[in-house]
Design an enzyme around this catalytic site. Structure first.
Site, PDB file in Angstrom:
ATOM      1  N   SER A   1     -10.594  -0.521   6.491  1.00 10.56           N
ATOM      2  CA  SER A   1      -9.802  -0.477   5.255  1.00 10.56           C
ATOM      3  C   SER A   1      -9.115  -1.783   4.878  1.00 10.56           C
ATOM      4  O   SER A   1      -8.488  -1.859   3.814  1.00 10.56           O
ATOM      5  CB  SER A   1      -8.759   0.638   5.341  1.00 10.56           C
ATOM      6  OG  SER A   1      -9.382   1.896   5.287  1.00 10.56           O
TER       7      SER A   1
ATOM      8  N   SER B   1      -9.626   1.771   2.378  1.00 11.06           N
ATOM      9  CA  SER B   1      -8.650   2.547   1.640  1.00 11.06           C
ATOM     10  C   SER B   1      -7.554   1.690   1.003  1.00 11.06           C
ATOM     11  O   SER B   1      -6.886   2.144   0.090  1.00 11.06           O
ATOM     12  CB  SER B   1      -7.988   3.572   2.561  1.00 11.06           C
ATOM     13  OG  SER B   1      -7.254   2.935   3.588  1.00 11.06           O
TER      14      SER B   1
ATOM     15  N   LYS C   1       0.853  -1.199   0.000  1.00 11.70           N
ATOM     16  CA  LYS C   1       0.000   0.000   0.000  1.00 11.70           C
ATOM     17  C   LYS C   1       0.884   1.243   0.000  1.00 11.70           C
ATOM     18  O   LYS C   1       1.856   1.307   0.779  1.00 11.70           O
ATOM     19  CB  LYS C   1      -0.898  -0.030   1.240  1.00 11.70           C
ATOM     20  CG  LYS C   1      -1.945   1.094   1.302  1.00 11.70           C
ATOM     21  CD  LYS C   1      -2.824   0.964   2.559  1.00 11.70           C
ATOM     22  CE  LYS C   1      -3.955   1.993   2.598  1.00 11.70           C
ATOM     23  NZ  LYS C   1      -4.818   1.819   3.797  1.00 11.70           N
TER      24      LYS C   1
END
Lengths: 402, 402
Positions: free
Chosen positions: A148, A124, A55
């Site tokens: 997330s 996210s 990420k």
């Protein structure tokens, strides 16, 4: 599989799927292949042949880390995040950086759902879940501050794990609300989730269960918010467990958790301080939604914040009442299938409470919803029972014929 | 004082003292003066006219952040740490970056004790404490993972404050052991410590005490390790409080804290993971002491780590037994005066337990030791009682004639 072949396979998946899925914020095939060659030269490792997506809020010394915001365009950290370094030390190859919503908040990046490109993959950690779902990575790092990890895992049909709060180092990860921010990861099997846990914590692998787990079905106070497919996913998973001789009981959510799942106080108060620099000096580069949220956090009453944390602490102390005689709790992961459109990453309401409490939780692919998209369920365990949780996830998803 | 005059005054102190004290890792007078002009142009602020030194493990967008190690030589972050940004937003001017021990650990930088240059200023927030002690800054940011605020404050004769764990955002601060790492700060008055707390947390200022506090004198299980001057500092501070009509009682350290003050398990286990990148890829640039410590952390048994954290949690739940009827506890800050030499930053044994428990604590200058160096005492309060603690520190150090 050796690292070189694993990277080749992942790159073939990237070639095929990335133009539509758009999971990667940065990917340099040559660099990844060179990393694979280096891994093979030093003899692999416990995660040799595993391809990782990271990420884009985790620092990487050799790749940009832009956190999903123009504020950090072209940013090049000097060091790897602790977790990235530990995965690499174990022989995993970092293929590239995956798309994150703006600063790991809600304003989405361009990633689409690998199962249908008109739908959100969730956020996210959107690029991480999507990359694992279509074989562009074997595992991927993410974070959860509300939902997330659990939400994108469910929307993309992969496993997603959020360990007990505080058990994995957040060093080198862009923070949003430090009391909530938890490093987690995605994989296509719970066994691989566990191998990552072993690498990041130095703990023993999860021992296979010697008998069926005691499972409590927790409908939660948001149960009525479930679309039929999310309720059905929980019911079907419970039925499968019963068929395989698990003790399955209904569990009522204790009163002391009332209302905590929807409370944004901690996130608002902490993010306004944690992102003070971005908020103050780059106001115009923030999405309107994040700017408004941080504005709200500046004026959040610290007394209200203290009361929510006191309720959290009291609830943690009463964890035994929540679990009763159950080893794990089975509960919805999401409202339902991934919603249509890319502007919204979906509702985190079924994950937020467990993030606040810091409990380990895993998203498990469960059923195909009415329009053909995946729907997961969520399994929870007591604080620190991460290995037992993943063992239960392995048990629940193994072929019952074994 | 306005910001421009404040910076001028600080720069005069730098000119006079810095060649001997060596508190600064980086300082650009022109940049600081320009920042002061900008502050005055926008009308100051709650911390207008306050000059700040920033420990060089806090990111600054406009100044290097090298963390006391050649590994990060020339490193330039893109953003300010959350706390730096909040102080600047309140009108404080960041004069420069202060010397830190290697990665906020124990291998010292070049800073000397402002009271006698042959002695250590303490560590790891060495430059911050020293800069405040000789007027080169009004306040300075630091961190404490063992005793890195309380010890240098005591050795340098300034106030040092470590707030309740988790109440100040660690965003943009180089982590060492995340369960212990706590942002704190130094000042020459407790009133200014409190003004910084208000700025960083958005909480109300400490209300002056309406009557004398109830003070418990806690000799701790390490009392026999005290040099005479540290014991004397506690006794004299207690006498002063009694003279000013405080209720002062003797408090015994409860058994459930036995042995925790000396336990390095949490620091070792967490730092080996948190500094995985530095440990793995820059082994040769680490000091032998830190390298050995991280090596030890890699092999620390996670089961032992879990047991220490479980003891910490149990102790936190019994905080009421530690404090009894007392508002604050008075206890040694350090073994004694700053030791001779610059190779060792001194013993953190009187601070470590309170870092593990996450209690708010303040170092208060108390007496001059036998060789003429300052000796502080330490005042503790219950979790979350940060304002009450600083109010007690103000009361204890105000002129009794008032």
């Amino acid at each position: 599989m050796n690292a070189i072949a694993a990277v080749k396979r992942a790159l073939r998946a990237v070639e095929e799927r990335e133009p539509e899925v758009r999971a990667w914020a940065w990917l340099d095939a040559d660099r990844a292949q060179a990393e694979a060659v280096a891994v093979e030269r030093r003899g692999g490792g416990p995660l040799g042949g595993v391809v990782v997506g990271v990420k884009d809020i985790f620092d990487t010394w050799d790749q940009p880390t832009e956190c999903g915001t123009p504020i950090f365009a072209g940013r090049r950290p000097r060091a790897d995040a602790a977790t990235v370094s530990l995965l690499r030390a174990a022989g995993a190859v970092c293929l590239g950086k995956t798309v994150t919503a703006e600063l790991a908040s809600s304003h989405p990046g361009p990633t689409t759902n690998p199962h249908r490109a008109t739908h959100t993959p969730g956020g996210s950690s959107m690029g991480s879940a999507a990359a694992v779902a279509c074989g562009m990575a074997d595992i991927a790092l993410g974070t959860q501050t509300a939902g997330s990890i659990i939400r994108p895992a469910s929307f993309c049909g992969v496993f997603g794990f959020k360990p007990t709060f505080g058990t994995v180092s957040p060093a080198g990860v862009k923070l949003f609300a430090p009391s909530l921010d938890t490093v987690g990861w995605f994989a296509r099997t719970p066994e691989l989730l566990d191998a990552v846990r072993v690498c990041l914590t130095g703990r023993a692998p999860a021992a296979p269960l010697t008998g069926p787990p005691r499972i409590g079905v927790l409908r939660t106070e948001q149960w009525r918010a479930c679309a039929p497919e999310s309720a059905q996913a929980v019911v079907e998973m419970a039925d499968r467990a019963r068929t395989a001789d698990a003790q399955v009981s209904e569990v009522t959510q204790p009163d002391f958790l009332d209302g905590l799942a929807g409370d944004l106080t901690v996130m608002a108060y902490e993010s306004a301080r944690t992102l003070a620099w971005e908020h103050r000096t780059h106001r115009d580069l923030l999405s309107p939604a994040l700017r408004d949220f941080l504005d709200m956090g500046v004026t959040t009453d610290p007394g209200v914040y203290d009361r929510v944390l006191a309720r959290r602490d009291a609830a943690r102390a009463r964890e035994a009442e929540l679990f009763g005689a159950c080893d794990v709790l089975l509960t919805p992961a999401v409202v339902g299938e991934a919603p249509l459109g890319l502007a919204d990453t979906g509702d985190p309401q079924f994950a937020r409470l467990w993030t606040l409490l810091g409990l380990p939780t895993v998203a498990i692919p469960a059923i195909t919803g009415p329009t053909g998209l995946p729907v997961g369920v969520q399994l929870l365990a007591r604080t620190g029972q991460d290995a037992a949780l993943l063992a239960a996830a392995c048990w629940l998803t193994s072929d019952p014929a074994h």
